[in-house]
Enzyme design. Structure first.
Site, mmCIF file in Angstrom:
data_model
loop_
_atom_site.group_PDB
_atom_site.id
_atom_site.type_symbol
_atom_site.label_atom_id
_atom_site.label_comp_id
_atom_site.label_asym_id
_atom_site.label_seq_id
_atom_site.Cartn_x
_atom_site.Cartn_y
_atom_site.Cartn_z
ATOM 1 N N ASP A 142 4.006 3.342 -5.217
ATOM 2 C CA ASP A 142 3.453 4.330 -6.152
ATOM 3 C C ASP A 142 2.175 3.850 -6.824
ATOM 4 O O ASP A 142 1.236 4.625 -7.008
ATOM 5 C CB ASP A 142 4.497 4.681 -7.224
ATOM 6 C CG ASP A 142 5.517 5.691 -6.713
ATOM 7 O OD1 ASP A 142 5.302 6.252 -5.629
ATOM 8 O OD2 ASP A 142 6.531 5.893 -7.397
ATOM 9 N N GLN A 170 -5.019 6.031 -26.423
ATOM 10 C CA GLN A 170 -4.626 7.178 -25.600
ATOM 11 C C GLN A 170 -3.590 7.998 -26.363
ATOM 12 O O GLN A 170 -2.894 7.450 -27.220
ATOM 13 C CB GLN A 170 -4.060 6.726 -24.249
ATOM 14 C CG GLN A 170 -2.720 6.007 -24.362
ATOM 15 C CD GLN A 170 -2.128 5.593 -23.028
ATOM 16 O OE1 GLN A 170 -2.835 5.342 -22.058
ATOM 17 N NE2 GLN A 170 -0.812 5.522 -22.977
ATOM 18 N N LYS A 195 -8.905 -0.398 -20.833
ATOM 19 C CA LYS A 195 -9.018 0.883 -21.535
ATOM 20 C C LYS A 195 -10.316 0.923 -22.336
ATOM 21 O O LYS A 195 -10.752 -0.081 -22.910
ATOM 22 C CB LYS A 195 -7.826 1.073 -22.483
ATOM 23 C CG LYS A 195 -6.468 1.141 -21.793
ATOM 24 C CD LYS A 195 -6.201 2.509 -21.235
ATOM 25 C CE LYS A 195 -4.770 2.636 -20.723
ATOM 26 N NZ LYS A 195 -4.512 3.953 -20.129
ATOM 27 N N ALA A 233 0.807 -1.228 0.000
ATOM 28 C CA ALA A 233 0.000 0.000 0.000
ATOM 29 C C ALA A 233 0.836 1.272 0.000
ATOM 30 O O ALA A 233 0.323 2.341 -0.330
ATOM 31 C CB ALA A 233 -0.928 0.003 1.215
ATOM 32 N N SER A 234 2.105 1.176 0.367
ATOM 33 C CA SER A 234 2.936 2.383 0.417
ATOM 34 C C SER A 234 3.617 2.672 -0.918
ATOM 35 O O SER A 234 4.316 3.674 -1.047
ATOM 36 C CB SER A 234 4.003 2.237 1.514
ATOM 37 O OG SER A 234 4.812 1.090 1.277
ATOM 38 N N HIS A 265 0.622 -6.168 -22.961
ATOM 39 C CA HIS A 265 -0.362 -5.177 -23.419
ATOM 40 C C HIS A 265 -0.724 -5.355 -24.896
ATOM 41 O O HIS A 265 -1.885 -5.527 -25.262
ATOM 42 C CB HIS A 265 0.181 -3.758 -23.227
ATOM 43 C CG HIS A 265 0.430 -3.372 -21.805
ATOM 44 N ND1 HIS A 265 -0.240 -3.944 -20.744
ATOM 45 C CD2 HIS A 265 1.269 -2.456 -21.249
ATOM 46 C CE1 HIS A 265 0.181 -3.394 -19.624
ATOM 47 N NE2 HIS A 265 1.089 -2.496 -19.901
ATOM 48 N N LYS A 286 -10.089 6.722 -42.397
ATOM 49 C CA LYS A 286 -9.553 7.548 -43.482
ATOM 50 C C LYS A 286 -10.177 7.088 -44.803
ATOM 51 O O LYS A 286 -10.084 5.912 -45.163
ATOM 52 C CB LYS A 286 -8.031 7.440 -43.534
ATOM 53 C CG LYS A 286 -7.335 8.039 -42.320
ATOM 54 C CD LYS A 286 -5.829 7.938 -42.440
ATOM 55 C CE LYS A 286 -5.141 8.583 -41.247
ATOM 56 N NZ LYS A 286 -5.316 10.034 -41.192
ATOM 57 N N HIS A 323 -3.793 -3.821 -17.231
ATOM 58 C CA HIS A 323 -4.690 -2.661 -17.189
ATOM 59 C C HIS A 323 -5.058 -2.146 -18.577
ATOM 60 O O HIS A 323 -6.068 -1.466 -18.732
ATOM 61 C CB HIS A 323 -4.073 -1.536 -16.349
ATOM 62 C CG HIS A 323 -2.923 -0.830 -16.981
ATOM 63 N ND1 HIS A 323 -1.627 -1.264 -16.861
ATOM 64 C CD2 HIS A 323 -2.877 0.286 -17.748
ATOM 65 C CE1 HIS A 323 -0.828 -0.439 -17.523
ATOM 66 N NE2 HIS A 323 -1.554 0.509 -18.075
#
Length: 580
Positions: free
Chosen positions: A104, A466, A271, A101-102, A329, A474, A267
């Protein structure tokens, strides 16, 4: 009864086991692709995924649907549905423990995502959040730490301060060692105290390095798992460094957990544009018939960051860009893009189709890959350090910060179509996108109007994941005037213009899915095995032969070799065309 979807859920398992017809995508909505030319306007309507409203899905304590009930106006079932949901929520408690939990990730992503779910009323009535780490900290210190990263929805700011205070009041902390059964037993006692004798559903999020996954799972499963509800564990990547280490990690985890308790998170699968990929393809007749080698010339999966490792070199140097981005990913997005139509939208049906794609792919060869590493560069009076100049990176490191690869799927749908991947750090722009380049028009009557550059005469579908989420196509269009001049124009759906609602963060969607027991966007063990089998031989060869990466300046477009790789397959990278 029409297909139903939870209001806070990004996915649902209550679709009927029939073929994917228009009812399957009742959560989709028409939007307009449009382009303007003088006073004229082209409008092209397709389905796109939206966040459904006024519907919810009733779940049992193990996360599976009990039934699906519509809350449309006048629905007779509404009072009964609300009563059943209220009773179930009142009799159970959700406990989320963030291990690490500490760190980033917990501070910047996991706690804010949980608060966003709480703010949107997507968490149960009774829930408790515990932080667990080796750092000594009080409950108040934890609350002070995470309060700095909590934000309310831009489009909803009512009662923001009150909501934050209520959420922080549900957050607690326990300090302990990751390999201590005694400390996890103490955590269990605290959890039981907060749960107050209710049915206990427990979710553990492992926001820690992979080398201590097994210790934590051993201690948590033995001393802190639920005795009368479900226990689930979210595991962050990387899932090993190669096929062997990944297989060993899976076997070790399965000593203490069943496969359906393990949620391997990527993750990028949460998206919005990745979620929309299957809707775009399977609910729009205009696209599905084109989704094959007959009409598609190549597909490109592009990921670029405009910053380097900058202090994270110690972690990154052990993995490199191929393991960090491409093997998970981009490959997961490729599998979703290329899969056959699943029988239903059930998690297992979708994951079965993804595995078939991965097993049909050729192993990567050295000649189908280009690797690079950024070097120092000065621009505009600012100097950027090279990768090996980062104090956390060895001076002689050969770890690639850039890679481009050509992959192939040996099946009837995609035989011979190159799937190009490109991922890199310290490039000229930040982007993640899927680009589908279609074949040339046979016997094109207007080819002379494009000169010798026939690439400008081909259609291209772009899904920008993103930043600034968008879908655009196009097309060739006549420039207004007396002459016959052609131009390539965009039929453009820009999400920020079309949808006023703020797009949820990927971690919000994936955390909610894990709480509800929805596994569609999580990686199954056989998927992981199939993915590693594609990349492991290449990674071993690169390391055994000590292949030196091609250097490229910080802030450039990457190594020149990437352009030659694409040219080998008569492909031009779409992000370099300059007309986006």
């Amino acid at each position: 009864m029409a297909t139903q979807i939870s209001p806070c859920s990004s996915s649902s398992t209550t679709f009927p086991p029939s073929s994917l017809n228009q009812d399957t995508f009742s959560s989709a909505k028409f939007f307009n692709f449009s382009t303007k030319s003088s006073s004229s306007r082209w409008v092209f309507k397709i389905h796109s995924r939206i966040n459904p409203k006024n519907q919810f899905e009733l779940k049992s304590s193990n996360g599976y649907p009990l039934n699906a009930i519509s809350l449309q106006d006048g629905a007779a079932e509404m009072p009964l549905a609300k009563e059943l949901v209220s009773r179930e929520q009142a009799e159970s408690n959700l406990s989320v423990t963030i291990v690490g939990a500490s760190g980033d990730l917990a501070k910047k992503k996991i706690f804010p995502a949980l608060f966003a779910l709480f703010y949107e009323d997507c968490l149960p009535q009774n829930f408790t959040i515990f932080g667990y780490a080796r750092t000594k900290m009080t409950d108040e210190e934890l609350r002070e730490m995470i309060s700095r990263t909590l934000t309310c929805r831009i489009d909803k700011r009512e009662n923001c301060g009150d909501k934050m205070e209520e959420f922080l009041g549900r957050c607690f902390y326990h300090s302990g060692q990751y390999n201590s059964e005694e400390h996890f037993a103490e955590l269990d006692s605290k959890l039981k105290q907060k749960e107050g004798g209710k049915v206990s559903n427990r979710l553990f999020y492992l926001s820690i390095p992979p080398d201590i996954f097994v210790d934590v799972v051993r201690c948590a499963s033995g001393k802190a798992s639920s005795k009368n509800g479900w226990t689930r564990v979210i595991v962050e990547k990387p899932f090993g460094r190669d096929a062997e280490s990944s297989g060993e990690l899976t076997r070790s985890l399965k000593q203490y957990l069943a496969e359906d308790q393990i949620f391997r998170i990527d993750h990028y699968l949460g998206k919005e544009l990745v979620e929309n990929l299957s809707v775009l393809r399977f609910s729009n007749l205009v696209f599905e018939p084109l989704w094959s080698r007959n009409y598609i010339r190549n597909v490109q999966f592009i990921f670029s960051e405009d910053f380097g490792t900058e202090g994270r070199g110690g972690y990154f140097d052990n993995y490199g860009i191929i393991r960090d981005i491409m093997q998970n990913h981009l490959l997961q997005i490729l599998a979703l893009f290329a899969m056959e139509t699943p029988v239903t939208l059930d998690a297992e049906d979708i994951r079965n189709e993804k595995v078939k794609v991965l097993r049909s792919m050729r192993q990567l060869r050295l000649e189908d890959v280009v690797i690079g590493q950024y070097k120092g560069h000065s621009k505009g009076g600012k100097t950027h350090l090279g990768y090996t100049e980062d104090p956390t990176v060895p001076n002689d490191s050969l770890t690639p910060t850039f890679a481009a690869a050509a992959l192939f799927i040996d099946n009837a749908r995609w035989d011979g179509v190159p799937f190009l991947m490109k991922a890199g750090k310290a490039l000229n722009t930040r982007r993640a996108e899927i680009r589908v380049q279609f074949r040339h028009v046979p016997g094109n009557l207007y080819k002379r109007n494009f000169g010798t550059d026939l690439d400008k005469a081909t259609n291209e579908l772009v899904l920008r994941v993103q930043p600034d989420e968008a879908i655009y196509l196009k097309i060739n269009n006549k420039i207004p005037g007396l002459g016959m001049r052609l131009d390539r124009s965009d039929l453009n759906l820009l999400y920020s213009t079309r949808y006023s609602k703020e797009i949820p963060d990927a971690y919000e969607r994936l955390l909610l899915d894990a709480i509800e027991g929805e596994r569609r966007l999580f990686i199954r063990s056989d998927e992981l095995d199939a993915a590693w089998s594609i990349f492991t031989p290449l990674l071993k060869e690169l390391e055994a032969k000590k292949i030196a990466p091609e250097l490229y300046p910080y802030g450039s477009r990457g190594p020149v070799g990437a352009h030659y790789l694409a040219a080998n397959y008569n492909v031009r990278w779409g992000d370099l065309a300059g007309d986006d």
